[in-house]
Write a protein that holds these residues in place. Structure first.
Motif, PDB file in Angstrom:
ATOM      1  N   ALA A 324      18.443  49.982  12.111  1.00 38.31           N
ATOM      2  CA  ALA A 324      18.200  48.698  11.446  1.00 38.31           C
ATOM      3  C   ALA A 324      19.508  47.939  11.234  1.00 38.31           C
ATOM      4  O   ALA A 324      19.574  46.713  11.426  1.00 38.31           O
ATOM      5  CB  ALA A 324      17.500  48.931  10.110  1.00 38.31           C
ATOM      6  N   LYS A 325      20.567  48.654  10.852  1.00 34.26           N
ATOM      7  CA  LYS A 325      21.867  48.003  10.660  1.00 34.26           C
ATOM      8  C   LYS A 325      22.404  47.461  11.981  1.00 34.26           C
ATOM      9  O   LYS A 325      22.959  46.359  12.033  1.00 34.26           O
ATOM     10  CB  LYS A 325      22.864  48.998  10.067  1.00 34.26           C
ATOM     11  CG  LYS A 325      22.542  49.427   8.639  1.00 34.26           C
ATOM     12  CD  LYS A 325      23.504  50.516   8.167  1.00 34.26           C
ATOM     13  CE  LYS A 325      23.135  51.033   6.792  1.00 34.26           C
ATOM     14  NZ  LYS A 325      24.002  52.174   6.369  1.00 34.26           N
ATOM     15  N   ARG A 328      20.504  44.154  13.181  1.00 32.42           N
ATOM     16  CA  ARG A 328      20.285  43.139  12.159  1.00 32.42           C
ATOM     17  C   ARG A 328      20.329  41.729  12.734  1.00 32.42           C
ATOM     18  O   ARG A 328      19.658  40.824  12.236  1.00 32.42           O
ATOM     19  CB  ARG A 328      21.338  43.312  11.058  1.00 32.42           C
ATOM     20  CG  ARG A 328      21.043  42.552   9.780  1.00 32.42           C
ATOM     21  CD  ARG A 328      21.947  43.038   8.660  1.00 32.42           C
ATOM     22  NE  ARG A 328      21.569  44.374   8.192  1.00 32.42           N
ATOM     23  CZ  ARG A 328      22.385  45.183   7.547  1.00 32.42           C
ATOM     24  NH1 ARG A 328      23.639  44.828   7.324  1.00 32.42           N
ATOM     25  NH2 ARG A 328      21.970  46.366   7.132  1.00 32.42           N
ATOM     26  N   GLU A 334      12.736  45.204  14.409  1.00 34.42           N
ATOM     27  CA  GLU A 334      12.617  45.351  12.953  1.00 34.42           C
ATOM     28  C   GLU A 334      12.354  46.806  12.595  1.00 34.42           C
ATOM     29  O   GLU A 334      11.656  47.523  13.323  1.00 34.42           O
ATOM     30  CB  GLU A 334      11.468  44.486  12.435  1.00 34.42           C
ATOM     31  CG  GLU A 334      11.265  44.571  10.931  1.00 34.42           C
ATOM     32  CD  GLU A 334      10.070  43.765  10.440  1.00 34.42           C
ATOM     33  OE1 GLU A 334       9.750  43.861   9.244  1.00 34.42           O
ATOM     34  OE2 GLU A 334       9.451  43.054  11.261  1.00 34.42           O
TER      35      GLU A 334
END
Length: 363
Positions: A324-325, A328, A334
């Motif tokens: 997720a990081k 981003r 997602e």
């Protein structure tokens, strides 16, 4: 106990209430941290019961099972806990064979699909198909064992579609397939089977890429990502979207949650995760190559819109947070996190409100 909980709706309330004490006792006996978010009574009961049953996928003994023993135990677990017999009144099942002799099963819930105008006609434009990649660490799992799990998801999606009769999602069919398993074959052969089934959907069944969604859990969630990369490599068009449930994103199995959530996650033990990794990607270099969460960003930018759904007591949570990081800045990728949820909780849509809510989110 779980089978009764799933199979007997009239007993669920009583069983969930009775499970609350068991949940608290189990957490105390394990000596592990309490859940940060309080799940529903049904979820607490399910977590407690799974801990007590010591499911084959949550074996902490450290004994390395043979692939045959592991497959037999997990297949029995899947069939014993499957709600599919109770879905038959609202779902249709059609078994068949895809190219290479790959066993498949079509599942559709709700109103029966309208037939094609002729055998040579393409599927109706309003029909979509979810190509489901089953989990099992690439070493176990099957079409038969997953009928109930996928049937639950199909039923919820059909209910949502019927609430919006003028949407283009009115008719959804789910297609399960049996790919070859490790350690008898490696990752490339497994992905080759996935490509073969998808190509058959496009070129023989005449679905358009915009009608196809990839979905899978655990190792199947890994396949949702890796299969897209493989399609890009062989110049096949991508599906319209991907849904990865509790996906295996880092095949090095090296993130901290493998230790932090071991014994807390009631469905997947770190000890087994290591065994499965060594079955399918024993070479450390292959572990990096086939880890979707570690691929270069320029490769990730070419994927179809894809969502990962993961619980925060899953041993795989940290690798999904890391992914997720990294993505981003990529709007169509997602990761959605669910407090208090364990590995593959999404299958319990007929039992736990949290599972149904996550399937609604995926829809």
């Amino acid at each position: 106990c779980l089978a009764v909980l799933v199979a007997s709706p009239e007993l669920r309330g009583a069983a969930a209430a009775a499970g609350l004490n068991a949940y608290a006792q189990t957490q105390a006996l394990l000596g592990k941290r309490a859940l940060e978010a309080r799940p529903s009574a049904q979820a607490q009961a399910a977590i407690a019961l799974m801990h007590m049953l010591n499911l084959p996928t949550a074996d902490h003994s450290g004994v390395v099972p043979s692939p045959e023993v592991l497959r037999a135990a997990t297949e029995k677990m899947s069939l014993d806990m499957s709600p599919f017999p109770h879905l038959l009144s609202s779902c249709t099942l059609e078994r068949g064979t895809a190219p290479r002799g790959i066993p498949i099963a079509w599942i559709q819930c709700g109103t029966s699909a309208a037939g094609r105008a002729s055998p040579d006609a393409p599927p109706p434009a309003e029909r979509r198909v979810v190509l489901y990649c089953h989990g099992g660490g690439y070493a176990f799992g099957s079409v038969e064992g997953y009928l109930g799990n996928v049937g639950n998801i199909a039923r919820v999606w059909q209910e949502l579609s019927e609430e919006q009769p003028h949407s283009d999602t009115l008719e959804t069919r789910f297609l399960l397939f049996d790919y070859r398993l490790a350690p008898e074959v490696g990752m490339q052969e497994i992905l080759d089977d996935g490509v073969a089934v998808y190509s058959w959907l496009l070129h023989e069944e005449r679905y358009l890429p915009r009608q196809v969604i990839f979905m899978g859990d655990s190792a199947g969630g890994n396949m949702v990502h890796n299969l897209q990369h493989e399609l890009l490599r062989v110049a096949e068009p991508l599906p319209c979207a991907g849904v990865a449930l509790s996906p295996w994103m880092d095949m090095t199995d090296s993130t901290e949650s493998y230790q932090r959530n071991n014994y807390v996650d009631p469905l997947l033990a770190t000890e087994l995760a290591f065994v499965l990794r060594d079955f399918v990607v024993p070479d450390p270099q292959d572990q990096l190559v086939y880890s979707p969460g570690l691929r270069p960003l320029e490769q990730l930018e070419h994927l179809a819109p894809t969502i990962n759904l993961v619980g925060d007591i899953d041993i795989l949570i940290d690798e999904n947070r890391n992914f997720a990081k990294r993505v981003r800045g990529i709007s169509f990728l997602e990761v959605r996190e669910y407090p208090g949820m364990f590995h593959c909780w999404t299958f319990a849509a007929d039992l736990m409100p949290e599972a149904r809510e996550s399937i609604v989110d995926a829809w």
